[in-house]
Design a protein around this motif. Structure first.
Motif, PDB file in Angstrom:
ATOM      1  N   THR A  89     -30.735 -66.271 -10.839  1.00  0.00           N
ATOM      2  CA  THR A  89     -31.712 -65.030 -10.877  1.00  0.00           C
ATOM      3  C   THR A  89     -30.130 -63.700 -10.482  1.00  0.00           C
ATOM      4  OG1 THR A  89     -31.513 -65.143  -8.310  1.00  0.00           O
ATOM      5  CG2 THR A  89     -33.300 -64.744  -9.417  1.00  0.00           C
ATOM      6  N   MET A  90     -28.676 -64.499  -9.710  1.00  0.00           N
ATOM      7  CA  MET A  90     -27.048 -64.129  -9.895  1.00  0.00           C
ATOM      8  C   MET A  90     -26.927 -63.440 -11.596  1.00  0.00           C
ATOM      9  SD  MET A  90     -26.318 -65.966  -6.343  1.00  0.00           S
ATOM     10  CE  MET A  90     -24.348 -65.574  -7.032  1.00  0.00           C
ATOM     11  N   PHE A  91     -26.742 -64.583 -11.894  1.00  0.00           N
ATOM     12  CA  PHE A  91     -26.562 -64.482 -13.386  1.00  0.00           C
ATOM     13  C   PHE A  91     -27.139 -64.169 -14.543  1.00  0.00           C
ATOM     14  CE2 PHE A  91     -23.352 -67.056 -10.672  1.00  0.00           C
ATOM     15  CZ  PHE A  91     -22.368 -66.607 -10.848  1.00  0.00           C
ATOM     16  N   LEU A  92     -27.646 -62.562 -14.773  1.00  0.00           N
ATOM     17  CA  LEU A  92     -28.645 -62.825 -16.229  1.00  0.00           C
ATOM     18  C   LEU A  92     -27.898 -62.395 -17.478  1.00  0.00           C
ATOM     19  CD1 LEU A  92     -30.458 -59.751 -14.531  1.00  0.00           C
ATOM     20  CD2 LEU A  92     -31.409 -62.200 -14.178  1.00  0.00           C
ATOM     21  N   ASP A  93     -27.446 -62.146 -17.894  1.00  0.00           N
ATOM     22  CA  ASP A  93     -25.984 -62.360 -18.534  1.00  0.00           C
ATOM     23  C   ASP A  93     -26.363 -64.106 -18.977  1.00  0.00           C
ATOM     24  OD1 ASP A  93     -23.409 -61.733 -21.076  1.00  0.00           O
ATOM     25  OD2 ASP A  93     -23.095 -62.520 -20.189  1.00  0.00           O
ATOM     26  N   ARG A  94     -26.325 -64.380 -20.500  1.00  0.00           N
ATOM     27  CA  ARG A  94     -26.503 -66.019 -20.685  1.00  0.00           C
ATOM     28  C   ARG A  94     -25.444 -66.587 -21.218  1.00  0.00           C
ATOM     29  NH1 ARG A  94     -30.414 -69.219 -23.997  1.00  0.00           N
ATOM     30  NH2 ARG A  94     -29.882 -71.080 -23.772  1.00  0.00           N
ATOM     31  N   THR A  95     -24.275 -66.466 -20.895  1.00  0.00           N
ATOM     32  CA  THR A  95     -23.007 -66.920 -21.443  1.00  0.00           C
ATOM     33  C   THR A  95     -22.257 -67.374 -19.709  1.00  0.00           C
ATOM     34  OG1 THR A  95     -22.842 -65.696 -23.300  1.00  0.00           O
ATOM     35  CG2 THR A  95     -20.852 -67.158 -22.175  1.00  0.00           C
ATOM     36  N   GLN A  96     -22.644 -65.705 -19.557  1.00  0.00           N
ATOM     37  CA  GLN A  96     -22.313 -65.450 -17.661  1.00  0.00           C
ATOM     38  C   GLN A  96     -23.207 -67.230 -16.994  1.00  0.00           C
ATOM     39  OE1 GLN A  96     -22.171 -62.159 -16.318  1.00  0.00           O
ATOM     40  NE2 GLN A  96     -19.837 -62.435 -16.334  1.00  0.00           N
ATOM     41  N   ARG A  97     -24.458 -67.220 -17.304  1.00  0.00           N
ATOM     42  CA  ARG A  97     -25.403 -67.844 -16.929  1.00  0.00           C
ATOM     43  C   ARG A  97     -25.229 -69.715 -17.130  1.00  0.00           C
ATOM     44  NH1 ARG A  97     -29.669 -66.302 -18.275  1.00  0.00           N
ATOM     45  NH2 ARG A  97     -30.513 -67.783 -19.759  1.00  0.00           N
TER      46      ARG A  97
END
Length: 504
Positions: free
Chosen positions: A136-144
């Protein structure tokens, strides 16, 4: 269709500095829980001398913790979805620190096992919360994917660091220090977590399904206990009864979840190849890691005669390889399919076990090289498998999915010592030829474990007894390494079949 991810990668908001700082705080319980899974491997010789556990108690000392974790993870993940993942994380951290302090001063093997059970209960609240909060903190796929890579690397590295941390502590302190380390590690989480980690929960939580919770606990606990019992006592009526009860509870759980309008676990996810395949890869990878550490830590200390710290340093190249592999694979999967990245990585792990199986005597340089190769494969496999598991669910159900992932991990930790450790013990006992005239009491201790043989040889001044035990143990290492190579090859095959169509 291989994914249920509902967040478009090109429109999702990117994480802030606070989120990345929160990730750093969340890594503390990740490292601690995974360290606790394997730290006892190095402390076991000292605990054996101090508390005189039997062979069965030695295995329980190691396995009680991951077994309880595996039993409760799905339950705690679901509870966290409902009451708040940050809240349950802080509750678990407090309880874990308190029980760790009690474990450090346990006067008997029985009380230490009980403390390990308590650590398993509170540990089960920590792990699903950390991974689901990342979802839930990292919604951007690359960042997640990068955040998950850091998380997975921390988890795998923590398992490998367990013996290293144990070696450093045991070089200077009492064996209880391996438990006391939890207190200073968790203190920053308790102080900074409320400010850096945003609370999250299922926005539309249903009622807590007490019937489903009970069925999941019986299914997971019964399965783990039956496997453990067979490894220690052999197959019997009790093991069969536990297995039947686990199967019945598991069947009941699946039926209940299918009928529920708001299930604690959407069992339809297991029909998604990427989800179920990633779980299998996760489990088998950890079986390979914990099984390897179980016998290598004993070989370095009790066969090679190395001090705990020196033996731990032999594993450092493997820890570095695991970190590098877990992070590097994030870049690799931008250009190749996840299946290819996992299979290629696990090829190194197969080679690691093959070196010990076919390389004759397990020398110290050979062990260091083997663990480095093993780390290359495990680091890549853990990052990709956890990413695929979380990608397959919507954010609201991240806690339940994280719990399933952690259940696979902890069952892998149990199976690593239960299956590979049990196989090693069996071969050791069947291969042990005691010297003529061995003291009867020393003979009984030597037949139990290599640690018992070392203690008996020191007490009686019989170097021939220790040499015979070391030879039998190395015979067990060869057979166990062959089994480990087969398990890792199976994980690679599963990854190739189930993740071929997974998104990069």
């Amino acid at each position: 269709m291989t994914t249920l991810d509902l967040t478009p990668p090109d429109t999702a908001p990117r994480a802030t500095r606070r989120d990345w700082a929160g990730l750093a705080v969340l890594m503390l319980p990740v490292l601690l829980i995974s360290i606790d899974t394997t730290v006892l491997s190095f402390a076991l010789p000292q605990i054996t001398q101090a508390l005189s556990p039997s062979a069965a108690q030695q295995l329980w000392l190691i396995d009680a913790y991951p077994l309880v974790l595996a039993t409760l993870l799905v339950t705690m993940g679901t509870v966290g979805d409902r009451i708040g993942r940050r809240r349950i994380l802080l509750i678990g951290a407090t309880g874990f620190a308190v029980v760790s302090a009690l474990a450090a001063f346990a006067p008997t093997a029985e009380l230490l096992i009980a403390a390990r059970v308590g650590l398993g209960v509170f540990g089960a609240t920590l792990m699903p919360a950390t991974l689901s909060l990342l979802r839930t903190m990292f919604l951007d796929r690359t960042q997640r994917r990068l955040a998950i890579a850091i998380w997975a690397t921390g988890f795998s590295v923590g398992s490998a660091l367990g013996p290293v941390v144990g070696g450093i502590l045991l070089e200077h302190f009492h064996w209880g220090s391996v438990f006391l380390v939890a207190v200073p590690v968790l203190l920053p989480l308790l102080l900074l977590g409320p400010f850096l980690v945003r609370e999250s929960r299922d926005p539309a939580p249903g009622r807590i399904d007490l019937g489903g919770i009970a069925l999941s606990m019986v299914a997971l606990g019964g399965l783990a206990w039956s496997l453990k019992h067979v490894a220690v006592e052999g197959p019997d009526v009790l093991a069969l009864a536990a297995l039947v009860a686990a199967a019945a509870a598991g069947t009941g759980f699946v039926r209940r979840m299918r009928r529920s309008a708001d299930p604690m676990l959407d069992v339809r996810l297991f029909a998604v190849p990427a989800f179920s395949g990633a779980l299998a890869v996760n489990l088998l990878s950890i079986v390979a890691l914990t099984g390897f550490l179980f016998f290598v830590t004993q070989h370095l200390q009790l066969v090679e005669g190395m001090p705990a710290l020196d033996a731990a340093l032999v594993l450092v190249p493997g820890v570095v390889a695991m970190v590098a592999s877990g992070l590097l694979v994030v870049r690799v999967v931008r250009h190749v399919r996840p299946a290819l990245a996992v299979v290629g990585g696990l090829g190194f792990s197969v080679a690691a076990y093959a070196l010990l199986s076919l390389g004759g005597t397990a020398t110290v340089p050979l062990i260091a090289l083997a663990f480095a190769l093993l780390g290359l494969g495990i680091g890549a496999a853990e990052t990709i498998s956890n990413d695929q598991i979380l990608t397959a669910v919507p954010p609201a159900k991240a806690g339940a999915a994280s719990a399933v992932s952690e259940t696979a991990y902890e069952f892998g930790a149990v199976l690593g010592t239960t299956l590979l450790g049990g196989l090693l013990t069996s071969v050791y006992r069947s291969s042990l030829t005691l010297p003529a005239g061995t003291d009867p009491e020393a003979a009984v201790a030597a037949r139990e474990t290599l640690g018992g043989a070392a203690a008996a040889a020191e007490r009686t001044g019989d170097p021939a007894l220790l040499e015979a035990a070391r030879s039998a143990f190395d015979a067990g290492v060869g057979v166990t390494s062959t089994a480990g190579a087969v398990l890792v090859a199976l994980a690679a095959l599963i990854a190739w079949v189930t993740l071929r169509d997974a998104e990069r």
